[in-house]
Scaffold this motif. Structure first.
Motif, PDB file in Angstrom:
ATOM      1  N   VAL A  61       0.824  -1.196   0.000  1.00  0.00           N
ATOM      2  CA  VAL A  61       0.000   0.000   0.000  1.00  0.00           C
ATOM      3  C   VAL A  61       0.868   1.260   0.000  1.00  0.00           C
ATOM      4  CG1 VAL A  61      -1.532   1.336   1.523  1.00  0.00           C
ATOM      5  CG2 VAL A  61      -2.082  -1.019   0.951  1.00  0.00           C
ATOM      6  N   THR A  62       1.953   1.232   0.729  1.00  0.00           N
ATOM      7  CA  THR A  62       2.858   2.383   0.769  1.00  0.00           C
ATOM      8  C   THR A  62       3.334   2.715  -0.643  1.00  0.00           C
ATOM      9  OG1 THR A  62       3.560   1.825   3.000  1.00  0.00           O
ATOM     10  CG2 THR A  62       5.023   3.245   1.731  1.00  0.00           C
ATOM     11  N   SER A  63       3.739   1.709  -1.385  1.00  0.00           N
ATOM     12  CA  SER A  63       4.212   1.917  -2.754  1.00  0.00           C
ATOM     13  C   SER A  63       3.093   2.439  -3.655  1.00  0.00           C
ATOM     14  CB  SER A  63       4.773   0.610  -3.305  1.00  0.00           C
ATOM     15  OG  SER A  63       5.170   0.763  -4.634  1.00  0.00           O
ATOM     16  N   LEU A  64       1.904   1.872  -3.549  1.00  0.00           N
ATOM     17  CA  LEU A  64       0.784   2.312  -4.380  1.00  0.00           C
ATOM     18  C   LEU A  64       0.348   3.727  -4.018  1.00  0.00           C
ATOM     19  CD1 LEU A  64      -1.220  -1.011  -4.503  1.00  0.00           C
ATOM     20  CD2 LEU A  64      -0.067   0.100  -6.427  1.00  0.00           C
ATOM     21  N   ASN A  65       0.378   4.060  -2.738  1.00  0.00           N
ATOM     22  CA  ASN A  65       0.056   5.434  -2.337  1.00  0.00           C
ATOM     23  C   ASN A  65       1.076   6.408  -2.914  1.00  0.00           C
ATOM     24  OD1 ASN A  65      -2.296   5.036  -0.851  1.00  0.00           O
ATOM     25  ND2 ASN A  65      -1.189   4.598   1.023  1.00  0.00           N
ATOM     26  N   ASP A  66       2.349   6.025  -2.926  1.00  0.00           N
ATOM     27  CA  ASP A  66       3.391   6.873  -3.498  1.00  0.00           C
ATOM     28  C   ASP A  66       3.181   7.097  -4.994  1.00  0.00           C
ATOM     29  OD1 ASP A  66       4.553   7.064  -1.008  1.00  0.00           O
ATOM     30  OD2 ASP A  66       6.182   5.648  -1.437  1.00  0.00           O
ATOM     31  N   GLN A  67       2.497   6.161  -5.651  1.00  0.00           N
ATOM     32  CA  GLN A  67       2.192   6.319  -7.072  1.00  0.00           C
ATOM     33  C   GLN A  67       0.950   7.179  -7.299  1.00  0.00           C
ATOM     34  OE1 GLN A  67       2.207   2.658  -9.440  1.00  0.00           O
ATOM     35  NE2 GLN A  67       3.406   1.677  -7.814  1.00  0.00           N
TER      36      GLN A  67
END
Length: 165
Positions: free
Chosen positions: A100-106
């Motif tokens: 989720v952290t990675s997807l939020n960063d996107q």
């Protein structure tokens, strides 16, 4: 299925398993599934809603689930122990949290629902626009299956989806 949606889950599962089990992992098998998901043992199901939607299943055969839970707990656990099922859900939380952290960063906006124990033999069926990617992570404790079926929400504006491609 777009790699930018699934790669964060693959990376997160690899990192969480390697760190939690103190061992290396390898992807032994990758398939695309259109049929309903068939549970292999102890499984946690997580739903995602919002700009991206779908589900993620983390599934371990019963013996692997016991070995993984015992490793995480630091003591041998019996197969019937509730801690085995709770550990699989916690494993799902860890993987999802990292992804989720990675997807939020996107720039994606979505909601991750808490993991639930997936107890039926068959799970949700993939749809015509949501194939499932199934990966098998080989670890020293056994095989861990990750089933990812995500897609862009149909109501998402076409120009927003194009901006992410």
């Amino acid at each position: 299925m777009k790699m930018e949606l699934i790669q964060p889950f693959i990376n997160a599962a690899d990192a969480v398993l390697a760190q939690g089990l103190h061992t290396s992992t390898s992807i032994a098998n990758l398939t695309m599934e259109e049929d309903a998901y068939r549970r292999k043992g102890v499984a946690a199901l997580i739903w995602v809603t919002g700009e991206i939607e779908g589900r993620i299943v983390i599934d371990l055969d019963p013996e692997t689930a016991v070995r993984v839970a015992s490793r995480f707990a630091g003591t041998e656990l019996p197969e019937s122990d509730d801690l085995v099922r709770e550990t699989v859900c916690e494993l799902a939380n860890l993987v999802i949290g990292n992804a989720v952290t990675s997807l939020n960063d996107q720039g994606f906006n979505f909601r991750v629902h808490p993991p639930v124990l997936h107890t039926s033999e068959h799970g949700p069926k993939s749809t015509e626009d949501t194939e499932a990617v199934v990966l098998c992570f080989e670890t020293a404790s056994g095989s861990v299956f990750l089933n990812i079926a995500l897609r862009y929400n149909r109501s998402r504006q076409p120009e927003q989806a194009a901006a992410l491609n």
